[in-house]
Design a protein around this motif. Sequence first.
Motif, mmCIF file in Angstrom:
data_model
loop_
_atom_site.group_PDB
_atom_site.id
_atom_site.type_symbol
_atom_site.label_atom_id
_atom_site.label_comp_id
_atom_site.label_asym_id
_atom_site.label_seq_id
_atom_site.Cartn_x
_atom_site.Cartn_y
_atom_site.Cartn_z
ATOM 1 N N THR A 155 -14.579 20.630 -7.928
ATOM 2 C CA THR A 155 -15.270 21.517 -8.859
ATOM 3 C C THR A 155 -14.841 21.227 -10.296
ATOM 4 N N LEU A 156 -15.614 21.796 -11.220
ATOM 5 C CA LEU A 156 -15.282 21.691 -12.641
ATOM 6 C C LEU A 156 -13.900 22.298 -12.906
ATOM 7 N N GLU A 157 -13.617 23.398 -12.206
ATOM 8 C CA GLU A 157 -12.316 24.048 -12.348
ATOM 9 C C GLU A 157 -11.199 23.091 -11.898
ATOM 10 N N ASP A 158 -11.416 22.418 -10.767
ATOM 11 C CA ASP A 158 -10.429 21.438 -10.286
ATOM 12 C C ASP A 158 -10.200 20.357 -11.339
ATOM 13 N N ALA A 159 -11.306 19.829 -11.871
ATOM 14 C CA ALA A 159 -11.217 18.712 -12.808
ATOM 15 C C ALA A 159 -10.543 19.143 -14.109
ATOM 16 N N ALA A 160 -10.857 20.370 -14.558
ATOM 17 C CA ALA A 160 -10.267 20.869 -15.792
ATOM 18 C C ALA A 160 -8.752 21.046 -15.622
ATOM 19 N N ARG A 161 -8.356 21.552 -14.449
ATOM 20 C CA ARG A 161 -6.920 21.758 -14.196
ATOM 21 C C ARG A 161 -6.190 20.415 -14.127
ATOM 22 N N LEU A 162 -6.803 19.451 -13.450
ATOM 23 C CA LEU A 162 -6.180 18.132 -13.333
ATOM 24 C C LEU A 162 -6.068 17.479 -14.721
ATOM 25 N N ARG A 163 -7.157 17.558 -15.472
ATOM 26 C CA ARG A 163 -7.164 16.941 -16.800
ATOM 27 C C ARG A 163 -6.070 17.540 -17.689
ATOM 28 N N ALA A 164 -5.928 18.875 -17.633
ATOM 29 C CA ALA A 164 -4.909 19.533 -18.455
ATOM 30 C C ALA A 164 -3.508 19.117 -18.027
ATOM 31 N N ALA A 165 -3.329 18.922 -16.722
ATOM 32 C CA ALA A 165 -1.993 18.604 -16.219
ATOM 33 C C ALA A 165 -1.596 17.160 -16.516
ATOM 34 N N LEU A 166 -2.576 16.285 -16.648
ATOM 35 C CA LEU A 166 -2.268 14.854 -16.745
ATOM 36 C C LEU A 166 -1.403 14.482 -17.937
ATOM 37 N N SER A 167 -1.471 15.297 -19.005
ATOM 38 C CA SER A 167 -0.685 14.956 -20.193
ATOM 39 C C SER A 167 0.812 14.996 -19.921
ATOM 40 N N GLU A 168 1.198 15.711 -18.857
ATOM 41 C CA GLU A 168 2.622 15.811 -18.503
ATOM 42 C C GLU A 168 3.010 14.831 -17.396
ATOM 43 N N VAL A 169 2.065 13.991 -17.009
ATOM 44 C CA VAL A 169 2.290 13.143 -15.836
ATOM 45 C C VAL A 169 2.480 11.691 -16.246
ATOM 46 N N GLN A 170 3.537 11.070 -15.723
ATOM 47 C CA GLN A 170 3.718 9.624 -15.923
ATOM 48 C C GLN A 170 3.378 8.858 -14.655
ATOM 49 N N GLU A 171 3.710 9.486 -13.510
ATOM 50 C CA GLU A 171 3.474 8.820 -12.232
ATOM 51 C C GLU A 171 2.571 9.693 -11.367
ATOM 52 N N LEU A 172 1.500 9.058 -10.885
ATOM 53 C CA LEU A 172 0.518 9.782 -10.085
ATOM 54 C C LEU A 172 0.390 9.122 -8.719
ATOM 55 N N VAL A 173 0.296 9.953 -7.679
ATOM 56 C CA VAL A 173 -0.025 9.415 -6.355
ATOM 57 C C VAL A 173 -1.418 9.903 -5.967
ATOM 58 N N VAL A 174 -2.275 8.969 -5.592
ATOM 59 C CA VAL A 174 -3.612 9.309 -5.113
ATOM 60 C C VAL A 174 -3.625 9.087 -3.606
ATOM 61 N N VAL A 175 -4.044 10.103 -2.865
ATOM 62 C CA VAL A 175 -4.098 9.979 -1.411
ATOM 63 C C VAL A 175 -5.543 9.702 -1.016
ATOM 64 N N GLY A 176 -5.783 8.497 -0.516
ATOM 65 C CA GLY A 176 -7.139 8.108 -0.118
ATOM 66 C C GLY A 176 -7.761 7.166 -1.128
ATOM 67 N N ALA A 177 -8.171 5.970 -0.671
ATOM 68 C CA ALA A 177 -8.760 4.969 -1.563
ATOM 69 C C ALA A 177 -10.279 4.915 -1.405
ATOM 70 N N GLY A 178 -10.875 6.078 -1.136
ATOM 71 C CA GLY A 178 -12.342 6.166 -1.103
ATOM 72 C C GLY A 178 -12.880 6.165 -2.533
ATOM 73 N N PHE A 179 -14.133 6.576 -2.694
ATOM 74 C CA PHE A 179 -14.735 6.482 -4.029
ATOM 75 C C PHE A 179 -14.076 7.421 -5.026
ATOM 76 N N ILE A 180 -13.816 8.663 -4.623
ATOM 77 C CA ILE A 180 -13.189 9.609 -5.554
ATOM 78 C C ILE A 180 -11.783 9.136 -5.902
ATOM 79 N N GLY A 181 -11.016 8.750 -4.887
ATOM 80 C CA GLY A 181 -9.653 8.270 -5.124
ATOM 81 C C GLY A 181 -9.645 7.068 -6.059
ATOM 82 N N ALA A 182 -10.567 6.140 -5.826
ATOM 83 C CA ALA A 182 -10.618 4.932 -6.646
ATOM 84 C C ALA A 182 -11.001 5.262 -8.089
ATOM 85 N N GLU A 183 -11.931 6.186 -8.262
ATOM 86 C CA GLU A 183 -12.336 6.544 -9.630
ATOM 87 C C GLU A 183 -11.212 7.278 -10.362
ATOM 88 N N VAL A 184 -10.505 8.141 -9.649
ATOM 89 C CA VAL A 184 -9.370 8.838 -10.271
ATOM 90 C C VAL A 184 -8.288 7.819 -10.648
#
Lengths: 404, 114
Positions: A132-161
């Motif tokens: 959802t937009l809410e999910d994306a907004a929360r993730l976007r806001a949090a990313l500024s504090e993130v240096q290392e990210l783990v993505v679970v799943g290499a499907g289309f969404i995972g790959a785009e993220v």
Amino acid sequence: MHSPTSIVIVGAGVAGVQAVETLRREGYEGALTVVDKAAEIPYDRPPLSKEFLAGTVTAEDIALRSPGHWNQWDVDLRLTVEATQIDPREHTLTTASGDVIAWDKVLLATGSTLRELKVPGITLDGVFYLKTLEDAARLRAALSEVQELVVVGAGFIGAEVASTCRKRGLHVTVLEMMKYPLAHILGEDLGHYFARLHEAHDVDLRTEESIVAVHGKTRVESVETSKGQTISCQAVVVGVGVMANTPILHEQLEVSRGYVVDAFGRTSLPGVFAAGDCTVWPYRGHMIHVEHWDHAVQHAKTIARNMLAEEMVPYDTVPYFWSDQYGNRYQYVGHAAKWSQTVTRGSQAEHRFTQMYLDEENRLLAALVANRPKDVMSLRRLIDARRPVDRMQLENEALSFTQL
Amino acid sequence: MTTVEEQEYLVLARSQDVREGEPTSVVSDGEVILLTRVHGQLHAVSGICTHAYSELADGELDGTRLYCSLHFACFDVRTGAVLEGPAEHPLRVYPVFEQDGDILLRRERRVQGA
């Protein structure tokens, strides 16, 4: 068939909005109610993992239709309202808060819902889903504090993220259970291509490896994998697939991996139709489930017309989706659960190629088009035509697909 | 201070480079302009889809109907109008004409006088 005087659409995603537009364009003048549990004016989802996450577009930019349209269409748009029950005899829907809405016809356009991971620590702060937009907004806001990210799943969404976050300079690890990403859709050869694509952009792709736990005191600090590895991270994004969202159930409403509809979009309940991600529908002799934007649009358009029409039209549009990764545009037309041969034009090394999937009778079933957008529409027509094609001609770059 | 409008002409392409039925894009002053020729008549519209980022030169021209290759929005190349699909806003139409084998764009430039 009498013409309807009140239509209720459940779900204001791209399918629901397309249905509204089609009904009004087709001259339907009766009451039109749209209910959706979300709070936001209906928006478009594809940018959420791409431009919205990258910060190049805003929430206003991704509204599906401008607010003026909703007035012009004369729609009773009820947001934060969840329809929970249907009564096919009384012709009513009941909402979670107990309101009753009467209908002549209903369109279920309830979309899809994310598969959830069930591992210890998954509820820690810093674990994100993206739907959802809410999910994306929360993730976007949090990313500024993130240096290392783990993505679970290499499907289309995972790959785009992963792609978007690499561009933002994050260190990205992708965990994929299978041997190659996307191989179940595209085959091992292209699975290998997509694995190398991640690696070429300095993503640490770990295949045949899954997440077994998330660790951290108050928020995520690391994930533990099935190979006993610990990966330090400040955020986890889970993209392990979607399933049809079927919140409204009834003993006479057939559900099997989604609302089961016929070629005209009818469910097993009279007067109740369904369109988009929430359905399974007949495509060339198989009941399939497609969770992509173009299908939602086209399916809803045809079915909305069928809700009004004296003579209904079967839906058999060749499915289509696209994905933007690392500056490349991938487009996929058709549907091929299995195939007997593939033919390729162009070059994987240059990221400009078209891979075609054929059945044993040389009929084109599907194609993955990488950075060759001109191929897409003609291949879609070729798939639609269902006639055998000459393999040599398919391969021959000198021939335009429109000539075959 | 007064503002004067001046007409100026920019060469966008050679006439021979824009063939019947083959959309061709050019970049002029940072703007992508899509040139098409239908029944000999030249048309110019903005070259990026108004729906999502996609270059319309990659799309397909069917008569005067232009389909975007990403989400299949459809525009009329004569008027820029949306005919089908997800786009809400029309394409901008540019005034172009042909002279001595060149395709020229006519535009107004505002010049500030004393």
